[in-house]
Design a protein around this motif. Sequence first.
Motif, PDB file in Angstrom:
ATOM      1  N   PHE A  90     -61.493  27.725 -37.667  1.00 25.88           N
ATOM      2  CA  PHE A  90     -60.114  27.974 -37.256  1.00 25.88           C
ATOM      3  C   PHE A  90     -60.082  28.610 -35.870  1.00 25.88           C
ATOM      4  CE2 PHE A  90     -59.699  27.470 -41.751  1.00 25.88           C
ATOM      5  CZ  PHE A  90     -58.491  26.828 -41.897  1.00 25.88           C
ATOM      6  N   ARG A  91     -60.945  29.584 -35.705  1.00 29.21           N
ATOM      7  CA  ARG A  91     -60.978  30.236 -34.399  1.00 29.21           C
ATOM      8  C   ARG A  91     -61.281  29.205 -33.314  1.00 29.21           C
ATOM      9  NH1 ARG A  91     -65.840  33.016 -31.915  1.00 29.21           N
ATOM     10  NH2 ARG A  91     -66.233  30.801 -32.229  1.00 29.21           N
ATOM     11  N   ASP A  92     -62.253  28.328 -33.592  1.00 28.55           N
ATOM     12  CA  ASP A  92     -62.617  27.325 -32.600  1.00 28.55           C
ATOM     13  C   ASP A  92     -61.459  26.397 -32.281  1.00 28.55           C
ATOM     14  OD1 ASP A  92     -65.041  28.497 -32.628  1.00 28.55           O
ATOM     15  OD2 ASP A  92     -66.038  26.947 -33.826  1.00 28.55           O
ATOM     16  N   ALA A  93     -60.562  26.239 -33.250  1.00 26.41           N
ATOM     17  CA  ALA A  93     -59.422  25.355 -33.024  1.00 26.41           C
ATOM     18  C   ALA A  93     -58.260  26.123 -32.409  1.00 26.41           C
ATOM     19  CB  ALA A  93     -58.996  24.716 -34.331  1.00 26.41           C
ATOM     20  N   GLY A  94     -58.497  27.385 -32.093  1.00 22.65           N
ATOM     21  CA  GLY A  94     -57.444  28.152 -31.453  1.00 22.65           C
ATOM     22  C   GLY A  94     -56.409  28.711 -32.420  1.00 22.65           C
ATOM     23  N   VAL A  95     -56.729  28.720 -33.710  1.00 22.43           N
ATOM     24  CA  VAL A  95     -55.804  29.285 -34.688  1.00 22.43           C
ATOM     25  C   VAL A  95     -56.260  30.716 -35.015  1.00 22.43           C
ATOM     26  CG1 VAL A  95     -54.848  29.070 -37.007  1.00 22.43           C
ATOM     27  CG2 VAL A  95     -55.402  27.015 -35.696  1.00 22.43           C
ATOM     28  N   PRO A  96     -55.421  31.702 -34.758  1.00 24.67           N
ATOM     29  CA  PRO A  96     -55.788  33.077 -35.104  1.00 24.67           C
ATOM     30  C   PRO A  96     -56.134  33.168 -36.581  1.00 24.67           C
ATOM     31  CG  PRO A  96     -53.761  33.055 -33.818  1.00 24.67           C
ATOM     32  CD  PRO A  96     -54.083  31.635 -34.147  1.00 24.67           C
ATOM     33  N   VAL A  97     -57.249  33.761 -36.895  1.00 20.54           N
ATOM     34  CA  VAL A  97     -57.670  33.784 -38.288  1.00 20.54           C
ATOM     35  C   VAL A  97     -58.213  35.145 -38.708  1.00 20.54           C
ATOM     36  CG1 VAL A  97     -59.911  32.847 -37.636  1.00 20.54           C
ATOM     37  CG2 VAL A  97     -59.153  32.625 -39.996  1.00 20.54           C
ATOM     38  N   VAL A  98     -57.905  35.509 -39.931  1.00 23.71           N
ATOM     39  CA  VAL A  98     -58.486  36.700 -40.546  1.00 23.71           C
ATOM     40  C   VAL A  98     -59.176  36.243 -41.823  1.00 23.71           C
ATOM     41  CG1 VAL A  98     -58.007  38.875 -41.711  1.00 23.71           C
ATOM     42  CG2 VAL A  98     -56.701  38.263 -39.690  1.00 23.71           C
ATOM     43  N   HIS A  99     -60.406  36.631 -41.994  1.00 22.14           N
ATOM     44  CA  HIS A  99     -61.100  36.320 -43.244  1.00 22.14           C
ATOM     45  C   HIS A  99     -61.077  37.553 -44.137  1.00 22.14           C
ATOM     46  CE1 HIS A  99     -64.743  34.188 -45.289  1.00 22.14           C
ATOM     47  NE2 HIS A  99     -63.911  34.734 -46.160  1.00 22.14           N
ATOM     48  N   SER A 100     -60.270  37.488 -45.175  1.00 27.35           N
ATOM     49  CA  SER A 100     -60.185  38.608 -46.090  1.00 27.35           C
ATOM     50  C   SER A 100     -61.194  38.430 -47.211  1.00 27.35           C
ATOM     51  CB  SER A 100     -58.794  38.690 -46.715  1.00 27.35           C
ATOM     52  OG  SER A 100     -57.836  38.796 -45.711  1.00 27.35           O
ATOM     53  N   PHE A 101     -61.802  39.501 -47.620  1.00 28.35           N
ATOM     54  CA  PHE A 101     -62.834  39.474 -48.657  1.00 28.35           C
ATOM     55  C   PHE A 101     -64.041  38.674 -48.185  1.00 28.35           C
ATOM     56  CE2 PHE A 101     -58.680  39.808 -50.627  1.00 28.35           C
ATOM     57  CZ  PHE A 101     -58.826  40.988 -51.331  1.00 28.35           C
ATOM     58  N   GLY A 102     -64.177  38.592 -46.881  1.00 27.86           N
ATOM     59  CA  GLY A 102     -65.269  37.798 -46.331  1.00 27.86           C
ATOM     60  C   GLY A 102     -66.515  38.624 -46.075  1.00 27.86           C
ATOM     61  N   ARG A 103     -67.543  37.957 -45.600  1.00 21.05           N
ATOM     62  CA  ARG A 103     -68.810  38.623 -45.358  1.00 21.05           C
ATOM     63  C   ARG A 103     -68.744  39.440 -44.086  1.00 21.05           C
ATOM     64  NH1 ARG A 103     -74.272  35.237 -45.383  1.00 21.05           N
ATOM     65  NH2 ARG A 103     -74.978  36.540 -47.108  1.00 21.05           N
ATOM     66  N   TYR A 104     -69.181  40.623 -44.214  1.00 20.44           N
ATOM     67  CA  TYR A 104     -69.243  41.514 -43.063  1.00 20.44           C
ATOM     68  C   TYR A 104     -70.441  41.135 -42.218  1.00 20.44           C
ATOM     69  CZ  TYR A 104     -70.928  45.603 -40.591  1.00 20.44           C
ATOM     70  OH  TYR A 104     -71.426  46.453 -39.646  1.00 20.44           O
ATOM     71  N   SER A 105     -70.244  41.133 -40.926  1.00 15.99           N
ATOM     72  CA  SER A 105     -71.369  40.849 -40.056  1.00 15.99           C
ATOM     73  C   SER A 105     -71.281  41.817 -38.904  1.00 15.99           C
ATOM     74  CB  SER A 105     -71.270  39.407 -39.563  1.00 15.99           C
ATOM     75  OG  SER A 105     -71.689  39.312 -38.230  1.00 15.99           O
ATOM     76  N   SER A 106     -72.414  42.256 -38.412  1.00 15.02           N
ATOM     77  CA  SER A 106     -72.377  43.249 -37.345  1.00 15.02           C
ATOM     78  C   SER A 106     -71.936  42.597 -36.034  1.00 15.02           C
ATOM     79  CB  SER A 106     -73.744  43.907 -37.185  1.00 15.02           C
ATOM     80  OG  SER A 106     -74.709  42.905 -36.975  1.00 15.02           O
ATOM     81  N   ALA A 107     -72.011  41.286 -35.957  1.00 13.29           N
ATOM     82  CA  ALA A 107     -71.515  40.595 -34.769  1.00 13.29           C
ATOM     83  C   ALA A 107     -70.538  39.524 -35.225  1.00 13.29           C
ATOM     84  CB  ALA A 107     -72.672  39.961 -34.007  1.00 13.29           C
ATOM     85  N   PRO A 108     -69.400  39.979 -35.745  1.00 10.42           N
ATOM     86  CA  PRO A 108     -68.488  39.011 -36.345  1.00 10.42           C
ATOM     87  C   PRO A 108     -67.890  38.074 -35.303  1.00 10.42           C
ATOM     88  CG  PRO A 108     -67.446  41.172 -36.204  1.00 10.42           C
ATOM     89  CD  PRO A 108     -68.851  41.338 -35.737  1.00 10.42           C
ATOM     90  N   GLN A 109     -67.761  36.846 -35.685  1.00  6.91           N
ATOM     91  CA  GLN A 109     -67.172  35.852 -34.797  1.00  6.91           C
ATOM     92  C   GLN A 109     -65.672  35.796 -35.022  1.00  6.91           C
ATOM     93  OE1 GLN A 109     -68.939  33.824 -32.759  1.00  6.91           O
ATOM     94  NE2 GLN A 109     -70.975  33.527 -33.604  1.00  6.91           N
ATOM     95  N   VAL A 110     -65.260  36.195 -36.221  1.00  8.63           N
ATOM     96  CA  VAL A 110     -63.836  36.224 -36.517  1.00  8.63           C
ATOM     97  C   VAL A 110     -63.515  37.563 -37.173  1.00  8.63           C
ATOM     98  CG1 VAL A 110     -63.732  33.738 -36.908  1.00  8.63           C
ATOM     99  CG2 VAL A 110     -64.120  35.276 -38.822  1.00  8.63           C
TER     100      VAL A 110
END
Lengths: 332, 332
Positions: free
Chosen positions: B134-154
């Motif tokens: 979604f981010r790559d398509a230019g759509v603002p996105v929030v991933h809820s209950f998603g995987r935490y990453s120290s270098a999150p892309q979204v």
Amino acid sequence: MAITLKEVAERAGVSRSAVSRTFTDGASVSEKMRRKVEKAARDLGYSPNALASSLTTGRTKLVGLISNNFHNPIFLEVFDLFTRGLQDRGLRPLLVNLTDETDPQASVRMLRQYSVDGAVVASSTLPPGFSKAFRDAGVPVVHSFGRYSSAPQVHVVGIDNVECGRMAARTLVARGYRKIAFLGGPEGATSTQDRYSGFFSELGAHRDVKTSYSFADAYSFDAGRREMLRLLKSDPAEAYFCGDDVLSIGVLSAIADSGLRVPEDIGIIGLNDMEMARWENINLTTIHQPIRQIVTSSIELMVAMLDEPDRYPEARIFPCSIVERGTLRSLS
Amino acid sequence: MAITLKEVAERAGVSRSAVSRTFTDGASVSEKMRRKVEKAARDLGYSPNALASSLTTGRTKLVGLISNNFHNPIFLEVFDLFTRGLQDRGLRPLLVNLTDETDPQASVRMLRQYSVDGAVVASSTLPPGFSKAFRDAGVPVVHSFGRYSSAPQVHVVGIDNVECGRMAARTLVARGYRKIAFLGGPEGATSTQDRYSGFFSELGAHRDVKTSYSFADAYSFDAGRREMLRLLKSDPAEAYFCGDDVLSIGVLSAIADSGLRVPEDIGIIGLNDMEMARWENINLTTIHQPIRQIVTSSIELMVAMLDEPDRYPEARIFPCSIVERGTLRSLS
DNA sequence: GTTAATTTTGCAACCGGTTGCAAAAGACGG
DNA sequence: CCGTCTTTTGCAACCGGTTGCAAAATTAAC
């Protein structure tokens, strides 16, 4: 930001109409043209703007999915079935949560602003007047799990709650219970009222049966448990017809805590046959409501109405059936 | 069919722009004009077409609400919170059921066709790559209950599943269990993997603890029950960390059927703290996941992104906590 | 009462598509 | 090769709104 029709047209060196037509099925486009346009579209990553086209076609493929039942687990299944069924037909559910909104006009206005093609009201507690507001506004509407009426003003798909009440009453009488109670859901819900009237109309024929009734204030575990704890304090009945499975489960928990046993001391029959009812540690005897059929039928009706908005209103009623498990004493 | 701007303008005897401006806040309209227009609009029952205006403003106020968790009761609460929270901010959730669709591109395309202002991915099982599409398509996105990453892309909002795994392990060890097992949810889910790794990294420090693990194939009662029945056949562990509460409840039912008792013979700890966990007949010790906070925060983040689409991605992690009930033996 | 500054209003172009209509291009028959 | 019929294409108007800009109307200032 996004690629538009015009850009594709320019890249392909054709008119805007040509591009529009390649993306409209049934339109007249030559093979050569189609290939040219599709190539350009692919290169640019074009996808047509459904909202812009809705402006001229008058169809958005949006369908309002309206509910106020966000606390009863069976509605998760209902939402699952609805969203998938609608998606399969190219329709998009716009979800409306009515929990803190009771004025139909506000929802109607909102859905009209988004030009929904239709609306599905999925609720067993909203009054028929609610869905009528949509019809009056010219929005095709189906009321799923709604109250059946012999002169329906809008399309209704669901069960005959009066008959369910009767069925529960017959079952309890047949098992030999002679002191029977109705433990309904919210008193204002149409489903509660109908089950109540069916239940007692059937029991009216049995003068030897003692009856009583009360209501829980929600279709929830807590409400059921609370109400049953209250009832247990003074002379409980031999069997209870509960408004709903989740209510029944709360009731079962209250009974267990009080040291009484089911079905030896008290019998319980629920309604819905939700997944949990067949969990081995619950094992609830209940009345099965054919959710899948109701949803499928609602969607079919909705789709039919998109082509024929003034379709004559009908009620589709699906039969329910008793599912015998372990919370009523056996027949013999 | 519906009343348009033009009709209102004609009736009020003013220009179309004037009407448009009365319905656009912040626009320059005199009091006299406003009254005139509002009267005409009221008489005609006009309400502006949100989709048409989105064409020029570039905002639809539609937000994609995307999930594949339509079988876990906690998601009914999640949907409830999301729909109400979004509605309160004037946003409209377009529900997308991903159950039988795994290709992100299809969803991305669909949501772009409807020009959604943003998308919320509400799922603990979808991989980070999904929301990245979604981010790559230019759509603002929030991933809820998603995987935490120290270098999150979204933007990610959720819990630290690794830490939850550790927490469960620490708790079980502290209770003196020395033969401990992990009974995870679907093996492919990121949440399962993270809890697994946290769980065993913590147990690595305890050489005297015997460990084992297995996975249920879904976050469901049946899957939990089935897996536990299998485990009970050969040398079960003293305590299990289950992937999820609903799984735990299935596990409890299997144990009850086998004649063993909880917590005397086997200890169970779940995760989520769903409503059912505190039902008196279940009374599950579990790890509380702050759903309400996660949803609220997700919505706030979404709203912030609408004004600032290129906002630097952040991870919002909420702490979990143990809820002590009756399925683990006491500390003493 | 004038004139300048400010606010309000309407015009017309635009957002991203669709579609009726007529012109252009192809297909067909002779 | 020409005339006719059919299919394909482009033009231009339209769907229901918004908005920059300049003209008109108010208001303020003198």
